[in-house]
Design a protein around this motif. Sequence first.
Motif, PDB file in Angstrom:
ATOM      1  N   PHE A   1       1.147  12.687   6.114  1.00  0.00           N
ATOM      2  CA  PHE A   1       0.627  11.859   5.986  1.00  0.00           C
ATOM      3  C   PHE A   1       0.554  11.059   4.854  1.00  0.00           C
ATOM      4  CE2 PHE A   1      -2.541   8.189   6.129  1.00  0.00           C
ATOM      5  CZ  PHE A   1      -2.622   7.456   6.911  1.00  0.00           C
ATOM      6  N   ALA A   2      -0.266  11.744   3.665  1.00  0.00           N
ATOM      7  CA  ALA A   2       0.214  11.579   2.481  1.00  0.00           C
ATOM      8  C   ALA A   2       0.759  11.179   1.746  1.00  0.00           C
ATOM      9  CB  ALA A   2      -0.845  12.876   1.519  1.00  0.00           C
ATOM     10  N   ASP A   3       2.338  11.851   2.491  1.00  0.00           N
ATOM     11  CA  ASP A   3       3.626  11.618   1.540  1.00  0.00           C
ATOM     12  C   ASP A   3       3.986  10.974   2.288  1.00  0.00           C
ATOM     13  OD1 ASP A   3       3.659  14.713   0.509  1.00  0.00           O
ATOM     14  OD2 ASP A   3       4.648  15.749   1.983  1.00  0.00           O
ATOM     15  N   ALA A   4       4.024  10.651   4.031  1.00  0.00           N
ATOM     16  CA  ALA A   4       4.066   9.072   4.097  1.00  0.00           C
ATOM     17  C   ALA A   4       3.872   7.680   3.315  1.00  0.00           C
ATOM     18  CB  ALA A   4       4.280   9.311   5.535  1.00  0.00           C
ATOM     19  N   ALA A   5       2.210   8.061   2.890  1.00  0.00           N
ATOM     20  CA  ALA A   5       1.952   6.862   2.376  1.00  0.00           C
ATOM     21  C   ALA A   5       2.082   6.441   1.025  1.00  0.00           C
ATOM     22  CB  ALA A   5       0.520   7.137   2.144  1.00  0.00           C
ATOM     23  N   ALA A   6       2.680   7.796   0.283  1.00  0.00           N
ATOM     24  CA  ALA A   6       3.797   7.951  -0.936  1.00  0.00           C
ATOM     25  C   ALA A   6       5.361   7.141  -0.490  1.00  0.00           C
ATOM     26  CB  ALA A   6       4.091   8.610  -1.429  1.00  0.00           C
ATOM     27  N   ALA A   7       5.663   7.023   0.445  1.00  0.00           N
ATOM     28  CA  ALA A   7       7.364   6.977   0.615  1.00  0.00           C
ATOM     29  C   ALA A   7       6.735   5.368   1.103  1.00  0.00           C
ATOM     30  CB  ALA A   7       7.228   7.469   1.628  1.00  0.00           C
ATOM     31  N   VAL A   8       5.454   5.200   2.157  1.00  0.00           N
ATOM     32  CA  VAL A   8       5.799   4.030   1.810  1.00  0.00           C
ATOM     33  C   VAL A   8       5.276   3.086   0.605  1.00  0.00           C
ATOM     34  CG1 VAL A   8       4.158   1.755   3.058  1.00  0.00           C
ATOM     35  CG2 VAL A   8       4.327   4.318   4.305  1.00  0.00           C
ATOM     36  N   ARG A   9       4.436   3.158  -0.191  1.00  0.00           N
ATOM     37  CA  ARG A   9       4.405   2.706  -1.439  1.00  0.00           C
ATOM     38  C   ARG A   9       6.175   2.638  -2.044  1.00  0.00           C
ATOM     39  NH1 ARG A   9       1.760  -0.468  -2.571  1.00  0.00           N
ATOM     40  NH2 ARG A   9       1.211  -0.037  -4.155  1.00  0.00           N
ATOM     41  N   ALA A  10       6.940   3.525  -2.334  1.00  0.00           N
ATOM     42  CA  ALA A  10       8.050   3.130  -2.823  1.00  0.00           C
ATOM     43  C   ALA A  10       8.926   2.742  -2.232  1.00  0.00           C
ATOM     44  CB  ALA A  10       8.554   5.454  -2.843  1.00  0.00           C
ATOM     45  N   ALA A  11       8.578   2.730  -1.387  1.00  0.00           N
ATOM     46  CA  ALA A  11       9.531   1.977   0.237  1.00  0.00           C
ATOM     47  C   ALA A  11       8.974  -0.131  -0.363  1.00  0.00           C
ATOM     48  CB  ALA A  11       9.597   2.013   1.470  1.00  0.00           C
ATOM     49  N   ASP A  12       7.910  -0.590  -0.180  1.00  0.00           N
ATOM     50  CA  ASP A  12       7.968  -1.967  -0.209  1.00  0.00           C
ATOM     51  C   ASP A  12       6.511  -1.925  -1.030  1.00  0.00           C
ATOM     52  OD1 ASP A  12       7.067  -4.089   0.166  1.00  0.00           O
ATOM     53  OD2 ASP A  12       7.633  -4.185   1.939  1.00  0.00           O
ATOM     54  N   PRO A  13       6.536  -1.549  -2.560  1.00  0.00           N
ATOM     55  CA  PRO A  13       5.215  -1.946  -2.973  1.00  0.00           C
ATOM     56  C   PRO A  13       4.506  -3.265  -2.592  1.00  0.00           C
ATOM     57  CG  PRO A  13       7.712  -2.314  -4.605  1.00  0.00           C
ATOM     58  CD  PRO A  13       7.792  -2.010  -3.204  1.00  0.00           C
ATOM     59  N   ASP A  14       4.385  -4.276  -1.451  1.00  0.00           N
ATOM     60  CA  ASP A  14       3.246  -4.342  -1.039  1.00  0.00           C
ATOM     61  C   ASP A  14       2.723  -4.082   0.276  1.00  0.00           C
ATOM     62  OD1 ASP A  14       3.810  -6.945  -2.864  1.00  0.00           O
ATOM     63  OD2 ASP A  14       5.618  -7.775  -1.381  1.00  0.00           O
ATOM     64  N   ALA A  15       3.417  -2.843   0.580  1.00  0.00           N
ATOM     65  CA  ALA A  15       2.672  -1.625   1.915  1.00  0.00           C
ATOM     66  C   ALA A  15       2.140  -0.949   1.270  1.00  0.00           C
ATOM     67  CB  ALA A  15       3.630  -1.628   2.628  1.00  0.00           C
ATOM     68  N   TYR A  16       0.631  -0.573   2.736  1.00  0.00           N
ATOM     69  CA  TYR A  16       0.334   0.000   2.476  1.00  0.00           C
ATOM     70  C   TYR A  16       0.365   1.295   4.271  1.00  0.00           C
ATOM     71  CZ  TYR A  16      -2.260  -1.189  -1.895  1.00  0.00           C
ATOM     72  OH  TYR A  16      -1.926  -1.424  -3.533  1.00  0.00           O
ATOM     73  N   ILE A  17       0.727   2.353   3.539  1.00  0.00           N
ATOM     74  CA  ILE A  17      -0.102   3.181   5.070  1.00  0.00           C
ATOM     75  C   ILE A  17      -1.284   2.847   5.975  1.00  0.00           C
ATOM     76  CG2 ILE A  17      -0.587   5.382   4.442  1.00  0.00           C
ATOM     77  CD1 ILE A  17       1.275   6.377   6.461  1.00  0.00           C
ATOM     78  N   THR A  18      -1.665   3.049   5.307  1.00  0.00           N
ATOM     79  CA  THR A  18      -3.496   2.450   5.518  1.00  0.00           C
ATOM     80  C   THR A  18      -4.257   1.459   5.274  1.00  0.00           C
ATOM     81  OG1 THR A  18      -4.906   3.029   7.641  1.00  0.00           O
ATOM     82  CG2 THR A  18      -4.204   4.940   5.996  1.00  0.00           C
ATOM     83  N   THR A  19      -5.778   1.632   5.512  1.00  0.00           N
ATOM     84  CA  THR A  19      -6.917   1.425   4.527  1.00  0.00           C
ATOM     85  C   THR A  19      -7.971   2.164   4.958  1.00  0.00           C
ATOM     86  OG1 THR A  19      -6.612  -0.653   5.711  1.00  0.00           O
ATOM     87  CG2 THR A  19      -8.956  -0.092   4.727  1.00  0.00           C
ATOM     88  N   PHE A  20      -8.699   2.780   3.792  1.00  0.00           N
ATOM     89  CA  PHE A  20      -9.952   3.659   3.732  1.00  0.00           C
ATOM     90  C   PHE A  20     -11.000   2.650   3.425  1.00  0.00           C
ATOM     91  CE2 PHE A  20     -13.255   5.291   1.555  1.00  0.00           C
ATOM     92  CZ  PHE A  20     -13.817   6.717   2.834  1.00  0.00           C
ATOM     93  N   ALA A  21     -12.090   2.284   4.582  1.00  0.00           N
ATOM     94  CA  ALA A  21     -13.103   1.397   5.551  1.00  0.00           C
ATOM     95  C   ALA A  21     -13.964   2.165   4.889  1.00  0.00           C
ATOM     96  CB  ALA A  21     -12.720   0.206   6.009  1.00  0.00           C
ATOM     97  N   PRO A  22     -14.704   1.665   3.688  1.00  0.00           N
ATOM     98  CA  PRO A  22     -15.772   2.476   3.643  1.00  0.00           C
ATOM     99  C   PRO A  22     -17.107   2.805   3.472  1.00  0.00           C
ATOM    100  CG  PRO A  22     -15.274   0.311   1.391  1.00  0.00           C
ATOM    101  CD  PRO A  22     -14.240   0.597   2.776  1.00  0.00           C
ATOM    102  N   ALA A  23     -16.746   1.127   5.165  1.00  0.00           N
ATOM    103  CA  ALA A  23     -18.704   1.176   5.740  1.00  0.00           C
ATOM    104  C   ALA A  23     -17.365   1.867   6.826  1.00  0.00           C
ATOM    105  CB  ALA A  23     -18.134  -0.559   5.550  1.00  0.00           C
ATOM    106  N   GLU A  24     -16.520   2.101   7.125  1.00  0.00           N
ATOM    107  CA  GLU A  24     -16.548   2.687   8.734  1.00  0.00           C
ATOM    108  C   GLU A  24     -17.028   3.924   8.393  1.00  0.00           C
ATOM    109  OE1 GLU A  24     -14.706   1.258  11.053  1.00  0.00           O
ATOM    110  OE2 GLU A  24     -15.130  -0.046   9.690  1.00  0.00           O
ATOM    111  N   PHE A  25     -18.392   4.516   9.113  1.00  0.00           N
ATOM    112  CA  PHE A  25     -19.439   6.199   9.296  1.00  0.00           C
ATOM    113  C   PHE A  25     -18.751   6.523  10.522  1.00  0.00           C
ATOM    114  CE2 PHE A  25     -22.455   7.395  11.754  1.00  0.00           C
ATOM    115  CZ  PHE A  25     -23.004   8.490  11.210  1.00  0.00           C
ATOM    116  N   GLY A  26     -18.262   5.752  11.190  1.00  0.00           N
ATOM    117  CA  GLY A  26     -18.165   6.379  12.619  1.00  0.00           C
ATOM    118  C   GLY A  26     -16.208   7.213  12.881  1.00  0.00           C
ATOM    119  N   GLY A  27     -15.516   6.079  11.554  1.00  0.00           N
ATOM    120  CA  GLY A  27     -13.991   6.795  11.676  1.00  0.00           C
ATOM    121  C   GLY A  27     -14.016   8.286  10.245  1.00  0.00           C
ATOM    122  N   PHE A  28     -15.431   8.103   9.419  1.00  0.00           N
ATOM    123  CA  PHE A  28     -15.034   9.183   9.406  1.00  0.00           C
ATOM    124  C   PHE A  28     -15.461  10.194   8.911  1.00  0.00           C
ATOM    125  CE2 PHE A  28     -16.433  11.644   5.247  1.00  0.00           C
ATOM    126  CZ  PHE A  28     -15.624  11.974   4.196  1.00  0.00           C
TER     127      PHE A  28
END
Length: 432
Positions: free
Chosen positions: A168-195
Amino acid sequence: MHMKRRALLGTTIAIAALAISGCAGGGSGSEGDGPITLEYWAWGTSQKPLVDAWNASHPDIQVKHTDAGGGTDSSAKLVTATRAGNAPDVALVEYNTLPAMIVAGVAADISDAVGDLEEEYAPGVWSQATFDGASYGVPQDAGPQALTYNKARFDELGIAVPTTWAEFADAAAAVRAADPDAYITTFAPAEFGGFAGLAQQAGAEWWTVDGDAWTVGFDDEASVAVAVYWQDLIDRDLVKAEPLLTPEWNAQLNEGNILSWPAGLWAAGVINGVAADMAGQWAMAPLPQWTEGDSAVAFQGGSAAVVTTSTEHPEAAAEFAAWIGASEEASAIQIEEGQYPASLAGQQLTLDSEPPALMSSQTDYWEIAAQIAADTIPEITWGPNVNVASSAFQDAMSAAVTNGTPLRDALTETEEVVVEDMETSGFTVETR
């Protein structure tokens, strides 16, 4: 839920029950006096069609639905309303906050009314709403974590679906390299249940109990490892660190610049609610694994319909809670809205159902969902002050993102607040 925790809560629950018995609040008459109106608090896209279907087939018991906010907001309001004697008759409560709702005297023991439904659920799911041998709710939906992703954009950018978090981390880097406007996902600091779910997947246990002694470990080794992982992605600008479902986030999602969301299976319905024009472009895959070959995942969300201690119509309220949680008609509505039913019959029904609108072209969606559900960690201990923990986590994580301080420190700050609150409430607490 662990039996030891249920036993410990038993004394507190019994005391709360004595304090609230005979103190039921408002209502609209009693059974036998004509049509009954029940107040129902619940959030999510499936709730209105569920209530509409119930009302159409139950003229003598009509339900008025109110969206009182998501799980944390709704639970806080339920405690306040119960103390004021004007809580709704039935409310949707997330599994992780149900212990606090029982201790606070919000949820009523409905064992006599719904006990025969136990065989309709897998033991691990039924136990989410059962404490000290008593049932305090009817499980409605289950939210095992998965990866909901924009398949069209993954394909366009040549990104393979990651099966491990390292990939996933490698894919995140590949997304940024392929499209500077795009991100693979969001880290949402308020998402207690998600973390919490990601930490549990890594082996974390934020609360454990042995007899009368609780152990709290928000900054244990597994949780810190998860925090360090996301810290690295944030520091390298490979994920966006910001709240979810804001107008700005929704706009970026619709523009194809946010490509995935690791979350409960309910994510399909949420995304479709804010990006309906993207229907058919998305897909779902198993959550990436921390350890290759270990497919266990945690619940993120999932909820039960509880009858409150404020109701004057306990029988009618329990009948509605049972229908909305376990009936085939209700399950079909949940499935249509992208929720994964908690009942065994509902889960079986998914296999003959169309996939959610968001991933309408993914014909194996429900088969993958069933596989993920089967791999869900069956026993997670939630403490008696999840509401306090959630609030402390949100404050600490949001401050860490804003100030650029380590996420791992936010876990330590959260633990300090949780332990102090439990000790103030009379619990014996140790830290891990």
